[in-house]
Design an enzyme around this catalytic site. Structure first.
Site, PDB file in Angstrom:
ATOM      1  N   ALA A 191      43.403 -45.237 -21.901  1.00 25.41           N
ATOM      2  CA  ALA A 191      43.177 -44.178 -20.912  1.00 25.41           C
ATOM      3  C   ALA A 191      43.964 -42.898 -21.175  1.00 25.41           C
ATOM      4  O   ALA A 191      43.801 -41.911 -20.464  1.00 25.41           O
ATOM      5  CB  ALA A 191      43.518 -44.702 -19.517  1.00 25.41           C
ATOM      6  N   LYS A 192      44.804 -42.882 -22.200  1.00 25.46           N
ATOM      7  CA  LYS A 192      45.530 -41.639 -22.519  1.00 25.46           C
ATOM      8  C   LYS A 192      44.544 -40.660 -23.151  1.00 25.46           C
ATOM      9  O   LYS A 192      43.497 -41.070 -23.666  1.00 25.46           O
ATOM     10  CB  LYS A 192      46.675 -41.921 -23.493  1.00 25.46           C
ATOM     11  CG  LYS A 192      47.623 -43.009 -23.059  1.00 25.46           C
ATOM     12  CD  LYS A 192      48.610 -42.580 -21.984  1.00 25.46           C
ATOM     13  CE  LYS A 192      49.441 -43.793 -21.605  1.00 25.46           C
ATOM     14  NZ  LYS A 192      50.515 -43.539 -20.674  1.00 25.46           N
ATOM     15  N   PRO A 193      44.890 -39.372 -23.162  1.00 25.14           N
ATOM     16  CA  PRO A 193      43.932 -38.397 -23.728  1.00 25.14           C
ATOM     17  C   PRO A 193      43.477 -38.752 -25.148  1.00 25.14           C
ATOM     18  O   PRO A 193      42.303 -38.617 -25.462  1.00 25.14           O
ATOM     19  CB  PRO A 193      44.721 -37.093 -23.684  1.00 25.14           C
ATOM     20  CG  PRO A 193      45.635 -37.263 -22.506  1.00 25.14           C
ATOM     21  CD  PRO A 193      46.039 -38.718 -22.525  1.00 25.14           C
TER      22      PRO A 193
END
Ligand SMILES: *Cc1c(COP(=O)(O)O)cnc(C)c1O
Length: 372
Positions: A191-193
């Protein structure tokens, strides 16, 4: 219509053919650990931010731990961390028998407050700790105020680790995160960029010696040969499969950051008359890991979340309890003046759906629903 908070499926639809090829290539080669894709990715990541060295590892938490190990952080050392962050930032410090000291954040950027840092340093000294390191966090994608924080760190003989798990690719006065401070860490949690399809992380540094130490620590403290052990290390490698996947994602990352900016601008245009929208100082660029608003009170936030829920709009509170109030961390020292900004933010911030593929029409629905 269901609205995703983070739509990884839309990104996958865009990249699926090249991802399939990249994965198949790893299966054909059969080098699942430290295959050639790992080194290739490290070179590409270093080039992306302009860093001299990039070393991948198993996750963003390990990246922080490896950074502290490489800097020789030990018992008696104070490591200054924000309270308003994800637990991993502080968690690694007690593992090395050092002491996390909690610092407040600024009300506008949500990043480490230099005045609070100064008070925390004086307090740490007064209780017999040696100021050793600061870990500013690029919260929600916005770089911390590094010039000011690094100057304070250097005055006190301290090292600087940038926790850029949420901020890799952000810009601070012409420099990209990854090149600021002694070591920068990031995470490739899905879910991190910039996320992979499992766990992953990386460290960046300009320092040849630190890079060599990190390389050793991540593979059991290896020496010139993998069965010569020079120091106590850990097993923290990035899988070849994840490296192959990340290279495909990195290829579109700059484009995705632009798309995130467009999404953020539309939110701000639609909501700034109603809520306190994010503040981005001149010369800085956020990569918008989150789009986080301030409501007027906890009650207003509850109503906001209820309205959103009824309209099918997912929202999340990052973070409902600052670390200095968590059972696991409440006994560690902190700025003696209190962490009132962290407490206040925890009571009234809220984050909206944010990803590069959020359509304008969907965003209009979100804005109308939450504005109430
Ligand atoms: C996600 C995150 C981490 C940890 O990353 P993992 O890959 O999940 O271990 C560390 N710091 C911050 C600020 C994060 O958001």
């Amino acid at each position: 219509m269901t609205i995703a908070f983070i739509d990884l499926a839309a990104q996958q639809a865009r990249l699926r053919p090249t991802l399939d090829q990249a994965i198949a290539q790893v299966l054909d080669q059969g080098q699942y650990i430290m295959g050639p894709q790992v080194r290739e990715l490290e070179e590409q990541l270093a080039a992306f931010c302009g860093a001299k060295h990039c070393l991948s590892c198993a996750n963003g938490t390990d990246a922080l731990q490896l950074a502290l190990m490489a800097l020789g952080i030990k018992a008696g050392d104070a490591v200054f961390v924000p309270s308003f962050t994800f637990a991993a930032t502080a968690e690694v410090v007690p593992f090395l028998n050092a002491t996390p000291v909690f610092v407040d954040c600024l009300p506008d950027t949500f990043n480490m407050d230099p005045e609070s840092l100064k008070r925390a340093i004086a307090h740490a000294k007064s209780i017999g700790l040696k100021p050793a390191c600061i870990i500013p966090v690029d919260l929600f994608g916005l770089p911390a105020d590094y010039d000011v924080l690094i100057a304070i760190a250097r005055e006190n003989g301290m090292k600087v680790i940038g926790d850029s798990a949420q901020g890799f690719g952000g810009v601070y006065k012409g420099r990209v995160t990854g090149t600021i401070g002694d070591i920068t860490t990031t995470s490739f949690f899905p879910a991190k960029p910039l996320g992979c399809y499992g766990d992953g992380g990386a460290l960046f540094t300009e320092d040849d010696e630190l890079a060599a130490l990190i390389d050793s620590f991540r593979v059991h403290g290896k020496g010139s040969h993998k069965y010569y052990n020079e120091r106590i290390g850990m097993n923290s490698r990035l899988d070849t499969l994840q490296a192959a996947i990340l290279m495909e994602k990195l290829a579109v990352y700059a484009d995705e950051i632009e798309k995130r900016q467009a999404v953020a601008s539309r939110y701000t245009a639609g909501l700034s008359n109603r809520f306190e929208t994010p503040y981005i100082p001149d010369g800085l660029k956020s990569i918008w890991a989150q789009y986080t608003l301030k409501t007027a009170s906890t009650a207003e936030r509850d109503a906001f979340q209820q309205r959103a829920k009824e309209a099918g709009v997912p929202t999340v509170v990052y973070y409902p309890v600052p670390l200095h109030r968590q059972n696991a961390y409440k006994d560690f020292p902190s700025d003696p003046a209190g962490l009132s900004v962290s407490d206040d933010l925890a009571s009234r911030v809220i984050s909206l759906p944010m990803h590069p593929y959020l359509e304008q029409a969907t965003q209009e629905t979100i804005i109308a629903a939450v504005a109430g």
